[in-house]
Design an enzyme around this catalytic site. Structure first.
Site, mmCIF file in Angstrom:
data_model
loop_
_atom_site.group_PDB
_atom_site.id
_atom_site.type_symbol
_atom_site.label_atom_id
_atom_site.label_comp_id
_atom_site.label_asym_id
_atom_site.label_seq_id
_atom_site.Cartn_x
_atom_site.Cartn_y
_atom_site.Cartn_z
ATOM 1 N N ASN A 148 0.824 -1.213 0.000
ATOM 2 C CA ASN A 148 0.000 0.000 0.000
ATOM 3 C C ASN A 148 0.861 1.266 0.000
ATOM 4 O O ASN A 148 0.502 2.271 -0.614
ATOM 5 C CB ASN A 148 -0.964 -0.007 1.193
ATOM 6 C CG ASN A 148 -2.230 -0.778 0.847
ATOM 7 O OD1 ASN A 148 -2.424 -1.188 -0.297
ATOM 8 N ND2 ASN A 148 -3.091 -0.987 1.827
ATOM 9 N N GLY A 189 -5.052 12.790 -9.757
ATOM 10 C CA GLY A 189 -6.406 12.998 -9.229
ATOM 11 C C GLY A 189 -6.372 13.983 -8.086
ATOM 12 O O GLY A 189 -5.386 14.713 -7.905
ATOM 13 N N CYS A 239 -7.902 2.321 3.158
ATOM 14 C CA CYS A 239 -6.622 1.625 3.331
ATOM 15 C C CYS A 239 -5.388 2.519 3.227
ATOM 16 O O CYS A 239 -4.606 2.597 4.170
ATOM 17 C CB CYS A 239 -6.518 0.483 2.312
ATOM 18 S SG CYS A 239 -7.705 -0.824 2.652
ATOM 19 N N LYS A 283 -4.594 5.155 6.191
ATOM 20 C CA LYS A 283 -4.296 4.577 7.512
ATOM 21 C C LYS A 283 -3.080 3.646 7.452
ATOM 22 O O LYS A 283 -2.300 3.572 8.398
ATOM 23 C CB LYS A 283 -5.520 3.854 8.079
ATOM 24 C CG LYS A 283 -5.780 2.470 7.509
ATOM 25 C CD LYS A 283 -6.858 1.727 8.274
ATOM 26 C CE LYS A 283 -7.235 0.405 7.618
ATOM 27 N NZ LYS A 283 -6.191 -0.590 7.551
ATOM 28 N N ARG A 320 -14.849 6.527 3.376
ATOM 29 C CA ARG A 320 -13.853 6.657 4.432
ATOM 30 C C ARG A 320 -12.597 7.333 3.864
ATOM 31 O O ARG A 320 -12.056 6.903 2.858
ATOM 32 C CB ARG A 320 -13.505 5.274 5.007
ATOM 33 C CG ARG A 320 -14.634 4.675 5.825
ATOM 34 C CD ARG A 320 -14.300 3.297 6.337
ATOM 35 N NE ARG A 320 -14.329 2.282 5.291
ATOM 36 C CZ ARG A 320 -14.121 0.975 5.505
ATOM 37 N NH1 ARG A 320 -13.850 0.539 6.720
ATOM 38 N NH2 ARG A 320 -14.166 0.103 4.518
HETATM 39 P P1 NAD Z 1 -15.042 -2.956 7.618
HETATM 40 O O1 NAD Z 1 -14.944 -1.984 8.722
HETATM 41 O O2 NAD Z 1 -15.774 -2.605 6.367
HETATM 42 O O3 NAD Z 1 -15.666 -4.328 8.139
HETATM 43 C C1 NAD Z 1 -15.306 -4.946 9.326
HETATM 44 C C2 NAD Z 1 -16.553 -5.620 9.889
HETATM 45 O O4 NAD Z 1 -16.170 -6.446 10.993
HETATM 46 C C3 NAD Z 1 -17.572 -4.626 10.440
HETATM 47 O O5 NAD Z 1 -18.813 -4.830 9.792
HETATM 48 C C4 NAD Z 1 -17.658 -4.971 11.940
HETATM 49 O O6 NAD Z 1 -18.955 -4.812 12.476
HETATM 50 C C5 NAD Z 1 -17.216 -6.415 11.956
HETATM 51 N N1 NAD Z 1 -16.670 -6.891 13.220
HETATM 52 C C6 NAD Z 1 -15.733 -6.301 14.011
HETATM 53 N N2 NAD Z 1 -15.474 -7.074 15.086
HETATM 54 C C7 NAD Z 1 -16.258 -8.161 14.982
HETATM 55 C C8 NAD Z 1 -16.448 -9.326 15.798
HETATM 56 N N3 NAD Z 1 -15.752 -9.520 16.913
HETATM 57 N N4 NAD Z 1 -17.364 -10.254 15.387
HETATM 58 C C9 NAD Z 1 -18.071 -10.075 14.251
HETATM 59 N N5 NAD Z 1 -17.934 -8.996 13.451
HETATM 60 C C10 NAD Z 1 -17.034 -8.061 13.801
HETATM 61 O O7 NAD Z 1 -13.530 -3.325 7.253
HETATM 62 P P2 NAD Z 1 -12.947 -3.765 5.827
HETATM 63 O O8 NAD Z 1 -12.860 -2.593 4.903
HETATM 64 O O9 NAD Z 1 -13.651 -5.009 5.380
HETATM 65 O O10 NAD Z 1 -11.446 -4.128 6.244
HETATM 66 C C11 NAD Z 1 -11.160 -5.226 7.092
HETATM 67 C C12 NAD Z 1 -9.642 -5.367 7.170
HETATM 68 O O11 NAD Z 1 -9.114 -5.681 5.869
HETATM 69 C C13 NAD Z 1 -8.925 -4.084 7.606
HETATM 70 O O12 NAD Z 1 -7.800 -4.424 8.361
HETATM 71 C C14 NAD Z 1 -8.487 -3.457 6.292
HETATM 72 O O13 NAD Z 1 -7.351 -2.647 6.430
HETATM 73 C C15 NAD Z 1 -8.161 -4.697 5.463
HETATM 74 N N6 NAD Z 1 -8.306 -4.511 4.014
HETATM 75 C C16 NAD Z 1 -9.338 -3.770 3.510
HETATM 76 C C17 NAD Z 1 -9.472 -3.628 2.137
HETATM 77 C C18 NAD Z 1 -10.573 -2.769 1.572
HETATM 78 O O14 NAD Z 1 -10.532 -2.496 0.361
HETATM 79 N N7 NAD Z 1 -11.558 -2.338 2.347
HETATM 80 C C19 NAD Z 1 -8.552 -4.235 1.277
HETATM 81 C C20 NAD Z 1 -7.545 -5.010 1.819
HETATM 82 C C21 NAD Z 1 -7.421 -5.140 3.205
#
Ligand code: NAD
Length: 441
Positions: free
Chosen positions: A217, A262, A269, A272, A337
């Protein structure tokens, strides 16, 4: 009808899999694993999100996801629960896909991971493998192992590289798979779980795997800051950044991806993760000067767009109406976000502008939501830009290309466009009588 339904298979080695967290990573992953024939239990503690998914509705905007969900639910390969503890009872593999937001000091807040680990630890099936997909700093895998505290459980790092907007396609066909494990047998079992893709697999130790995600990233963010910096230089010297990008991109060592300027990079991502990497470096005594420069260059870029809009408005934003097209951090997602569009519109409002906005994924009744309090939402682009002194395109939604700009010309107070994505055709807008300002051209 999605292109992905054909992905449903019946001939796989069926595994009991649990996915914890139904966000942008967990939900596509759960649907794709079910499509591979596995029996998947998805734990989502937010009851509104969980019940939407049970109804077959996706809380996130992702191409093909609802169709995949519908088949996964009707074939009973996907079950939803609000309790992670319950979800893991029969699972051989448990994916952690919970959020890791930025803490106040810039580091990654891993409290969702540690809480989930504590919650599931006593309930995991004998010999289960916990696979962390959440982006988390070095040492997190070992911390999860300590929290779970069971010698029969192995924790593996499997960073996720999907892109929002193409999450389903990326989950079905990843560029590469990284598996970080300090136990070779567990690594082999996780690699076997993904054996239905042709993606190259990098098997390494947990520390390297954790770092690969952040480095990846940070590289992308730096590349974007580079092209945005070049766009600024192009404007100063009278060069064209679009042609510059072509001239650079045909060099296979450079490539075309992430070479379009842009309004600055954003999303859930890159901001943070770059900030967490800098903080992580500091904690190990390494000053990651290059990454710090990429971050500050990004703020400079967002400020440059604010300045462009201010200049287009005549040098003072007070009393001016700015019609904004696009609020999400990029097109084809509903994710706002850390969206540059939100940051920019907040600055415009602080400097006295009245901000009107339209985004295809933001309904007018979302008005009361925290990140939108500074602007007025409209249900269609024409109403959002009517009476404006500047139209500013901040997200590259394809539908903006096809707007009726003759109609817009008749409705605006001043025919001025700032196109922060170089999405529109300057020549045809000039012909219609608009003053046009893009980025780096
Ligand atoms: P998000 O915030 O959209 O989703 C996380 C979900 O987990 C939320 O809905 C929350 O309610 C749930 N949750 C939290 N604790 C829980 C528990 N104990 N039991 C059940 N549910 C629970 O996050 P995201 O965007 O999906 O990202 C998740 C991880 O993946 C992060 O670390 C992020 O950096 C990484 N990531 C994200 C992306 C992206 O494009 N969004 C890409 C690669 C990696």
């Amino acid at each position: 009808m999605s292109d992905y339904i054909h992905a449903f298979r019946h001939d796989e080695d069926v595994r009991n899999i649990c996915v914890i967290g139904a966000g942008y990573v967990g939900l596509p992953l759960a649907a794709v694993l079910a499509s591979r024939g596995h029996s998947v239990t998805l734990a989502e503690r937010d009851e509104n999100i969980a019940s939407l998914i049970r109804e077959g509705e996706s809380p996130i905007y992702e191409h093909g996801l609802e169709e995949l969900l519908a088949v996964a639910l009707s074939s009973e390969r996907l079950h939803i629960t609000e309790s992670a503890a319950q979800a893991v009872i029969n699972a051989e593999f448990v994916f952690l896909c919970v959020g890791t937001p930025e803490s106040l000091d810039g580091s990654a807040d891993i409290s969702y991971i540690t809480r989930a680990a504590a919650e599931i630890g006593p309930h995991l099936a004998e010999g289960a493998i916990v696979i962390n997909k959440s982006t988390a700093p070095i040492g997190t895998i070992k911390l999860i192992e300590r929290i779970i505290g069971r010698p029969d459980i192995t924790v593996v790092c499997n960073p996720e590289f999907l892109r929002e907007g193409t999450a389903v396609a990326d989950s079905l066909n990843p560029d590469r798979i990284v598996v970080g494990a300090d136990n070779q047998e567990a690594a082999a079992r996780v690699v076997a779980l993904f054996n239905n893709t042709t993606a190259p697999t990098v098997v390494t130790d947990t520390t390297t795997a954790e770092l690969i995600k952040y480095a990846s990233n940070a590289f992308l963010a730096t590349k974007l800051t580079f092209i945005n910096t070049m766009a600024g230089l192009c404007e100063s010297v009278g060069a064209d950044v679009v042609d510059l990008g072509l001239g650079l991109g045909y060099d296979s060592r450079i490539g075309f991806e992430f070479m379009r300027p842009g309004p600055g990079w954003g999303g859930s991502c890159l901001p943070k993760d770059t900030s967490a990497l800098v903080t992580m470096g500091e904690s190990f005594g390494c000053d990651l000067e290059l990454i710090r420069a990429a971050i500050s260059g990004n703020f400079a870029q967002m400020n440059r767009i604010v300045d462009k809009i201010r200049i287009a408005a005549g040098g003072d934003l007070r009393g001016r109406i700015i019609g904004i097209l696009g609020l999400t951090f990029k097109a084809n997602t509903n994710d706002r976000r850390n969206s540059p569009a939100i940051w920019i519109t907040q600055r415009l409002a602080e400097d006295g502008a009245t901000v009107h906005a339209y985004d295809p994924t933001v309904a007018k009744d979302a008005d009361g939501i925290d990140d939108l309090l500074h602007l007025t939402l409209f249900d269609d682009p024409y109403s959002a830009v009517a009476r404006s002194h500047v139209v500013a395109l901040l997200t590259e939604w394809q539908e903006f290309r096809w707007l009726d700009f003759t109609r817009i010309h008749d409705d605006v107070a001043t025919a001025t466009i700032v196109d922060a994505r170089n999405t529109l055709d300057p020549a045809s807008l000039h012909r219609l009588g608009f003053s046009y300002s893009g980025v780096g051209r």
